[in-house]
Motif scaffolding. Structure first.
Motif, mmCIF file in Angstrom:
data_model
loop_
_atom_site.group_PDB
_atom_site.id
_atom_site.type_symbol
_atom_site.label_atom_id
_atom_site.label_comp_id
_atom_site.label_asym_id
_atom_site.label_seq_id
_atom_site.Cartn_x
_atom_site.Cartn_y
_atom_site.Cartn_z
ATOM 1 N N VAL A 91 0.810 -1.209 0.000
ATOM 2 C CA VAL A 91 0.000 0.000 0.000
ATOM 3 C C VAL A 91 0.850 1.269 0.000
ATOM 4 N N ASP A 92 2.116 1.185 0.476
ATOM 5 C CA ASP A 92 2.952 2.372 0.531
ATOM 6 C C ASP A 92 3.774 2.570 -0.732
ATOM 7 N N VAL A 93 3.513 1.790 -1.771
ATOM 8 C CA VAL A 93 4.253 1.873 -3.030
ATOM 9 C C VAL A 93 3.260 1.949 -4.184
ATOM 10 N N HIS A 94 3.502 2.849 -5.115
ATOM 11 C CA HIS A 94 2.716 2.915 -6.349
ATOM 12 C C HIS A 94 3.523 2.218 -7.438
ATOM 13 N N ALA A 95 2.939 1.246 -8.098
ATOM 14 C CA ALA A 95 3.677 0.474 -9.098
ATOM 15 C C ALA A 95 2.804 0.173 -10.300
ATOM 16 N N GLU A 96 3.463 -0.022 -11.435
ATOM 17 C CA GLU A 96 2.754 -0.323 -12.670
ATOM 18 C C GLU A 96 3.723 -0.929 -13.671
ATOM 19 N N TYR A 97 3.172 -1.596 -14.656
ATOM 20 C CA TYR A 97 3.948 -2.014 -15.813
ATOM 21 C C TYR A 97 3.893 -0.905 -16.870
ATOM 22 N N VAL A 98 5.018 -0.702 -17.541
ATOM 23 C CA VAL A 98 5.081 0.281 -18.615
ATOM 24 C C VAL A 98 5.722 -0.353 -19.841
ATOM 25 N N LYS A 99 5.485 0.261 -20.979
ATOM 26 C CA LYS A 99 6.094 -0.171 -22.238
ATOM 27 C C LYS A 99 7.119 0.876 -22.667
ATOM 28 N N ILE A 100 8.322 0.435 -22.958
ATOM 29 C CA ILE A 100 9.423 1.329 -23.295
ATOM 30 C C ILE A 100 9.866 1.070 -24.726
ATOM 31 N N PRO A 101 9.792 2.045 -25.621
ATOM 32 C CA PRO A 101 10.299 1.854 -26.985
ATOM 33 C C PRO A 101 11.814 1.646 -26.966
ATOM 34 N N SER A 102 12.261 0.658 -27.742
ATOM 35 C CA SER A 102 13.698 0.420 -27.894
ATOM 36 C C SER A 102 13.944 0.015 -29.339
ATOM 37 N N GLY A 103 14.441 0.952 -30.142
ATOM 38 C CA GLY A 103 14.566 0.688 -31.565
ATOM 39 C C GLY A 103 13.199 0.430 -32.158
ATOM 40 N N ARG A 104 13.083 -0.681 -32.882
ATOM 41 C CA ARG A 104 11.793 -1.051 -33.473
ATOM 42 C C ARG A 104 10.969 -1.947 -32.561
ATOM 43 N N ASP A 105 11.496 -2.238 -31.392
ATOM 44 C CA ASP A 105 10.819 -3.129 -30.462
ATOM 45 C C ASP A 105 10.330 -2.361 -29.242
ATOM 46 N N THR A 106 9.698 -3.100 -28.344
ATOM 47 C CA THR A 106 9.170 -2.526 -27.118
ATOM 48 C C THR A 106 9.562 -3.413 -25.946
ATOM 49 N N ARG A 160 10.329 -7.991 -8.902
ATOM 50 C CA ARG A 160 9.241 -7.031 -8.625
ATOM 51 C C ARG A 160 9.286 -6.580 -7.164
ATOM 52 N N GLN A 161 9.501 -7.534 -6.255
ATOM 53 C CA GLN A 161 9.559 -7.181 -4.835
ATOM 54 C C GLN A 161 10.751 -6.281 -4.531
ATOM 55 N N THR A 162 11.874 -6.550 -5.187
ATOM 56 C CA THR A 162 13.057 -5.710 -4.992
ATOM 57 C C THR A 162 12.810 -4.302 -5.516
ATOM 58 N N THR A 163 12.142 -4.203 -6.647
ATOM 59 C CA THR A 163 11.799 -2.897 -7.214
ATOM 60 C C THR A 163 10.904 -2.128 -6.255
ATOM 61 N N GLU A 164 9.929 -2.806 -5.676
ATOM 62 C CA GLU A 164 9.048 -2.172 -4.698
ATOM 63 C C GLU A 164 9.809 -1.774 -3.430
ATOM 64 N N GLN A 165 10.760 -2.625 -3.008
ATOM 65 C CA GLN A 165 11.533 -2.315 -1.814
ATOM 66 C C GLN A 165 12.398 -1.078 -2.036
ATOM 67 N N LEU A 166 12.980 -0.954 -3.209
ATOM 68 C CA LEU A 166 13.747 0.253 -3.512
ATOM 69 C C LEU A 166 12.860 1.495 -3.439
ATOM 70 N N ALA A 167 11.624 1.360 -3.890
ATOM 71 C CA ALA A 167 10.689 2.486 -3.778
ATOM 72 C C ALA A 167 10.409 2.806 -2.316
ATOM 73 N N ARG A 168 10.201 1.796 -1.490
ATOM 74 C CA ARG A 168 10.001 2.043 -0.062
ATOM 75 C C ARG A 168 11.229 2.720 0.552
ATOM 76 N N ASP A 169 12.394 2.435 -0.015
ATOM 77 C CA ASP A 169 13.636 3.022 0.483
ATOM 78 C C ASP A 169 13.907 4.403 -0.104
ATOM 79 N N GLY A 170 13.001 4.900 -0.956
ATOM 80 C CA GLY A 170 13.083 6.280 -1.397
ATOM 81 C C GLY A 170 13.475 6.512 -2.837
#
Length: 247
Positions: A22-37, A68-78
């Motif tokens: 609840v203390d982290v906002h998270a989402e999946y995003v699409k990132i253009p990379s060359g002709r791919d995503t 994913r959990q590590t990414t969320e933990q980094l967000a909790r860490d600021g």
């Protein structure tokens, strides 16, 4: 300012997120990379000012709950943390760990660099991020990639290698960022290369320090075979990023 789930700060389609803490906002995003995503998972901290950004590079297993959990933990860490699925060009991380390993083994180094370039550029464009304060962390195979990428991008302020191998000495000469290594005592294959890394760091006068944590093996931050050791190592990672990206 609070950063909302589903807010498209940078152009790109949003995929339905899992259920982060609840203390982290998270989402999946699409990132253009060359002709791919590239599909990536981003997590935002609860803070009123812009935050440093960290790219998270996954293990040989590809995108996983641990990443994913590590990414969320980094967000909790600021930090704003962004983890790309570097198997996106191959259809994304498969359900089978063995299948993921095989796909990872076939990845092209130049394409990986291009995808990491695209990921870092995306991270810097997020309005929640201080673009001049970015770093990278990787685990296992991703640790090797984190070290390699730090020799490529001079804009990084810090990099962390979690039980990954170092590049050849001429590449280490190109390092600009400060680095931290997290290694395991019971990881002879990776640890065997530390003496060469030491020599290159001393030869080229670079700032890379590491700790070999006792009584644990490869992947100990994920397996948590000794929770106290894993927690100590993670505190060191967060302190290192804060010292080099926040100040």
């Amino acid at each position: 300012m609070n950063w909302k789930i589903g807010m498209a700060v940078v152009a790109g389609s949003i995929v339905a997120p899992p259920h982060p803490p609840v203390d982290v906002h998270a989402e999946y995003v699409k990132i253009p990379s060359g002709r791919d995503t590239i599909t990536a998972y981003v997590a935002y901290p609860e803070r009123t000012d812009r935050a440093p950004g960290v790219v998270v590079i996954h293990e040989v297993f590809g995108m996983s709950d641990f990443i994913r959990q590590t990414t969320e933990q980094l967000a909790r860490d600021g930090f704003v943390a962004l983890a790309p699925d570097l198997l996106s060009r191959r259809g994304g991380t498969p359900a089978s760990a063995d299948a993921a390993r095989k796909l990872i083994a076939g990845l092209d180094a130049d394409t990986l660099t291009a995808d990491l370039d695209a990921t870092l550029a995306f991270l810097k464009r997020l309005s929640a991020v201080r673009p001049e304060r970015t770093g990278v962390i990787g685990f296992c195979w991703g640790g090797t990639q984190s070290f390699r990428y730090a020799t490529h991008d001079a804009s990084l302020g810090a990099f962390v290698v979690c039980y990954g191998s170092g590049p050849e000495a001429p590449a280490i000469a190109r390092l600009h960022a400060k680095g931290l290594g997290v290694y395991a005592e019971n990881d002879a294959r990776v640890d065997a290369g530390l003496a060469d890394v030491d020599r290159a760091i001393q030869t080229y006068h670079k700032d890379y320090r590491y700790v070999v944590y006792p009584g644990v093996g490869h992947g100990f931050l994920r397996t948590r075979e000794q929770p106290a050791v894993a927690d100590s190592a993670w505190r060191a990672v967060v302190r290192f990023f804060r010292d080099n990206l926040e100040r």
